[in-house]
Design a protein around this motif. Structure first.
Motif, PDB file in Angstrom:
ATOM      1  N   TRP A  60      -4.614  -7.679   1.810  1.00  0.00           N
ATOM      2  CA  TRP A  60      -3.333  -6.946   1.702  1.00  0.00           C
ATOM      3  C   TRP A  60      -2.865  -6.536   3.090  1.00  0.00           C
ATOM      4  N   ALA A  61      -3.816  -6.311   3.989  1.00  0.00           N
ATOM      5  CA  ALA A  61      -3.499  -6.000   5.389  1.00  0.00           C
ATOM      6  C   ALA A  61      -4.763  -6.275   6.206  1.00  0.00           C
ATOM      7  N   SER A  62      -4.573  -6.532   7.503  1.00  0.00           N
ATOM      8  CA  SER A  62      -5.726  -6.823   8.369  1.00  0.00           C
ATOM      9  C   SER A  62      -6.289  -5.522   8.935  1.00  0.00           C
ATOM     10  N   THR A  63      -7.450  -5.635   9.568  1.00  0.00           N
ATOM     11  CA  THR A  63      -8.052  -4.461  10.231  1.00  0.00           C
ATOM     12  C   THR A  63      -7.094  -3.908  11.281  1.00  0.00           C
ATOM     13  N   LEU A  90       0.843  -1.201   0.000  1.00  0.00           N
ATOM     14  CA  LEU A  90       0.000   0.000   0.000  1.00  0.00           C
ATOM     15  C   LEU A  90       0.870   1.241   0.000  1.00  0.00           C
ATOM     16  N   GLU A  91       0.447   2.255  -0.748  1.00  0.00           N
ATOM     17  CA  GLU A  91       1.046   3.580  -0.624  1.00  0.00           C
ATOM     18  C   GLU A  91       0.085   4.362   0.261  1.00  0.00           C
ATOM     19  N   THR A 132      -8.913  -5.227   3.299  1.00  0.00           N
ATOM     20  CA  THR A 132      -9.153  -6.397   4.143  1.00  0.00           C
ATOM     21  C   THR A 132      -9.713  -7.563   3.316  1.00  0.00           C
ATOM     22  N   ALA A 133     -10.578  -7.258   2.338  1.00  0.00           N
ATOM     23  CA  ALA A 133     -11.173  -8.349   1.537  1.00  0.00           C
ATOM     24  C   ALA A 133     -10.095  -9.104   0.757  1.00  0.00           C
ATOM     25  N   VAL A 180      -7.614   2.698  -3.149  1.00  0.00           N
ATOM     26  CA  VAL A 180      -8.429   1.582  -2.654  1.00  0.00           C
ATOM     27  C   VAL A 180      -8.976   1.940  -1.276  1.00  0.00           C
ATOM     28  N   SER A 181     -10.040   1.255  -0.886  1.00  0.00           N
ATOM     29  CA  SER A 181     -10.656   1.522   0.422  1.00  0.00           C
ATOM     30  C   SER A 181     -10.233   0.438   1.416  1.00  0.00           C
TER      31      SER A 181
END
Ligand code: TMP
Ligand code: ASP
Length: 253
Positions: A144-147, A91-92, A140-141, A134-135
């Motif tokens: 790419w990273a968790s909550t 992610l950027e 999370t879906a 991206v949102s």
């Protein structure tokens, strides 16, 4: 060991990562190459790598001192720093204080208008897709990273923003926005998110607080000229110029 004998791990548009001297470390090499619009526009800006190496070192060191853990270990040479190897989160992370760039375009906001509060945006780090916005739902879906990761990333980003805003205001520069990246490290089998990549005029919008003159990569993106002179000015105001090699100091005035 010279770079030609080191194993290249990754080459990006402005930096190269080589295998480090010890396990868990890498060497981050800052190139003079500059690109914009996802590599469409290219140039070599002599001395940029040296300046960004110093500025990023300075900023990361200061952030470390206030407890923002990051990948910087130590400077190795003019263009190289030893860093911790991390699993890069794709992610950027952009943080904005003043409307500019793609936000101004997307929402029709005049460049320079203050935002109601600092705003964090996420883009997927994927050149083929042009780093799309991206949102948290996408993040999370698609795993790419968790909550929890997102919570940590947002809290760290706001701390970086608060600290950098003050640091730059102290040298009469407005921190308009910036992009940072994070990585995951493992400590006793527990993951931890730390700051990675670089913080430099390549990755921030920095405006002189009095004149609003741009002192960052927008000078290259928008053909405003004096790119290296502006990067040097940022380094000079931060106080990292006096250690710069004379060839760069002398060549830029
Ligand atoms: P933007 O307004 O073009 O989205 O840029 C926001 C911030 O992110 C700005 O400080 C420049 C930085 N940035 C990068 O570091 N890398 C990039 O690829 C892009 C597009 C922006
Ligand atoms: N880093 C991006 C590129 O290489 C764009 C930018 O910084 O504007 O094209």
């Amino acid at each position: 060991m010279t770079n030609s004998r080191r194993k290249k791990i990754y080459e990006g548009k402005a930096k190269i990562l080589y295998e480090g001297p010890e396990p868990g470390t890498l060497i981050q090499y800052f190139k003079d190459d500059a690109t914009a619009f996802n590599g469409e526009k290219k140039a070599t800006l002599e001395g940029k790598g040296v300046i960004n190496n110093r500025i990023s070192e300075y900023v990361m060191t200061k952030l470390g001192q206030i407890g923002v853990q990051n990948h910087f270990i130590r400077r190795l040479s003019l263009r190289e720093q030893l860093i911790r190897e991390v699993e890069i989160i794709p992610l950027e992370v952009i943080c904005r204080n003043v409307a500019a760039g793609s936000l101004s375009k997307r929402l029709g906001l005049e460049e320079g208008s203050p935002l109601p509060r600092s705003i964090i945006e996420f883009c997927l780090k994927d050149d083929k897709l042009n780093d799309p916005l991206v949102s948290e739902e996408h993040i999370t879906a698609f795993n790419w990273a968790s909550t929890q990761d997102i919570d940590d990333i947002m809290a760290l980003t706001l701390r970086v923003n608060d600290f950098l805003t003050g640091l730059f205001l102290g040298i009469n520069i407005t921190l308009v926005d910036f992009k940072i990246e994070f990585g995951r490290i493992w400590e006793n089998d527990f993951p931890r998110i730390i700051l990675a990549d670089e913080i430099s005029p390549d990755s921030c919008r920095l405006w002189d607080a009095t004149t609003n003159e741009k002192l960052d990569k927008d000078r290259f993106r928008r053909d405003l000229g004096n790119v290296i002179e502006s990067y040097t000015e940022v380094a000079r105001r931060l106080g990292v110029m006096n250690e710069m090699p004379t060839v760069i100091q002398g060549g830029l005035h």
